[in-house]
Scaffold this motif. Structure first.
Motif, PDB file in Angstrom:
ATOM      1  N   VAL A  26      68.144  47.237  18.480  1.00  0.00           N
ATOM      2  CA  VAL A  26      69.382  47.034  17.746  1.00  0.00           C
ATOM      3  C   VAL A  26      69.019  46.483  16.374  1.00  0.00           C
ATOM      4  O   VAL A  26      68.099  45.677  16.228  1.00  0.00           O
ATOM      5  CB  VAL A  26      70.297  46.043  18.496  1.00  0.00           C
ATOM      6  CG1 VAL A  26      71.583  45.795  17.733  1.00  0.00           C
ATOM      7  CG2 VAL A  26      70.604  46.537  19.887  1.00  0.00           C
ATOM      8  N   ASP A  66      73.533  44.191  13.128  1.00  0.00           N
ATOM      9  CA  ASP A  66      74.446  44.488  14.235  1.00  0.00           C
ATOM     10  C   ASP A  66      74.391  43.402  15.298  1.00  0.00           C
ATOM     11  O   ASP A  66      75.416  42.986  15.829  1.00  0.00           O
ATOM     12  CB  ASP A  66      74.099  45.839  14.867  1.00  0.00           C
ATOM     13  CG  ASP A  66      74.361  47.000  13.925  1.00  0.00           C
ATOM     14  OD1 ASP A  66      75.163  46.823  12.976  1.00  0.00           O
ATOM     15  OD2 ASP A  66      73.766  48.073  14.145  1.00  0.00           O
ATOM     16  N   ALA A  67      73.191  42.946  15.609  1.00  0.00           N
ATOM     17  CA  ALA A  67      73.047  41.883  16.611  1.00  0.00           C
ATOM     18  C   ALA A  67      73.714  40.603  16.127  1.00  0.00           C
ATOM     19  O   ALA A  67      74.390  39.910  16.903  1.00  0.00           O
ATOM     20  CB  ALA A  67      71.573  41.639  16.903  1.00  0.00           C
ATOM     21  N   GLU A 104      76.254  40.364  14.029  1.00  0.00           N
ATOM     22  CA  GLU A 104      77.705  40.563  14.088  1.00  0.00           C
ATOM     23  C   GLU A 104      78.227  40.416  15.517  1.00  0.00           C
ATOM     24  O   GLU A 104      79.260  39.781  15.751  1.00  0.00           O
ATOM     25  CB  GLU A 104      78.067  41.943  13.544  1.00  0.00           C
ATOM     26  CG  GLU A 104      77.919  42.070  12.048  1.00  0.00           C
ATOM     27  CD  GLU A 104      78.157  43.489  11.568  1.00  0.00           C
ATOM     28  OE1 GLU A 104      78.635  44.323  12.375  1.00  0.00           O
ATOM     29  OE2 GLU A 104      77.885  43.762  10.397  1.00  0.00           O
ATOM     30  N   LYS A 105      77.506  40.981  16.492  1.00  0.00           N
ATOM     31  CA  LYS A 105      77.929  40.866  17.887  1.00  0.00           C
ATOM     32  C   LYS A 105      77.882  39.421  18.357  1.00  0.00           C
ATOM     33  O   LYS A 105      78.791  38.950  19.053  1.00  0.00           O
ATOM     34  CB  LYS A 105      77.047  41.739  18.776  1.00  0.00           C
ATOM     35  CG  LYS A 105      77.293  43.218  18.594  1.00  0.00           C
ATOM     36  CD  LYS A 105      76.391  44.041  19.486  1.00  0.00           C
ATOM     37  CE  LYS A 105      76.595  45.521  19.249  1.00  0.00           C
ATOM     38  NZ  LYS A 105      75.715  46.347  20.084  1.00  0.00           N
ATOM     39  N   ALA A 149      80.762  37.537  16.850  1.00  0.00           N
ATOM     40  CA  ALA A 149      82.016  37.903  17.511  1.00  0.00           C
ATOM     41  C   ALA A 149      82.141  37.198  18.862  1.00  0.00           C
ATOM     42  O   ALA A 149      83.215  36.697  19.215  1.00  0.00           O
ATOM     43  CB  ALA A 149      82.097  39.412  17.692  1.00  0.00           C
ATOM     44  N   ILE A 150      81.037  37.117  19.605  1.00  0.00           N
ATOM     45  CA  ILE A 150      81.071  36.406  20.888  1.00  0.00           C
ATOM     46  C   ILE A 150      81.320  34.924  20.664  1.00  0.00           C
ATOM     47  O   ILE A 150      82.099  34.290  21.368  1.00  0.00           O
ATOM     48  CB  ILE A 150      79.749  36.638  21.657  1.00  0.00           C
ATOM     49  CG1 ILE A 150      79.643  38.097  22.097  1.00  0.00           C
ATOM     50  CG2 ILE A 150      79.639  35.709  22.858  1.00  0.00           C
ATOM     51  CD1 ILE A 150      78.279  38.467  22.655  1.00  0.00           C
TER      52      ILE A 150
END
Length: 98
Positions: free
Chosen positions: A70, A74-75, A77-78, A81-82
């Protein structure tokens, strides 16, 4: 005279090192031609990882875990978000506003 002794000693040491190298290469080549004596290679004709078999030694037919790489952004952002969706964040934000 001392120079001749040094040359003779170096020659003997070099000969021993080269002969040891040749013996090692021969033993490695002989070892690679032998098959490992474990039960999996005898039963299935090749060596496999033990986790690919169940308790009875039968190969499993389940889908295996596949890892994908990944992008770092992106990692991040994820993970953000979590973190933003977790209930502890809303409690801490509420305490900061007081």
């Amino acid at each position: 005279m001392l120079h001749l002794i040094y040359i003779l000693a170096f020659t003997v040491i070099a000969f021993l090192a080269v002969s040891n190298l040749i013996r090692s290469l021969i033993s490695v080549s002989m070892g690679s031609q032998r098959t490992p004596p474990n039960s999996f290679s005898r039963r299935f004709g090749q060596s496999s990882h033990p986790e690919l078999f169940d308790n009875q030694g039968v190969p499993i037919s389940e889908p295996l875990l596949v890892m994908r790489s990944v992008n770092v952004d992106d990692a991040r952002e994820k993970l953000n978000a979590i973190f933003d969706a977790s209930p502890s964040v809303t409690v801490q934000e509420g305490e900061d506003e007081k």
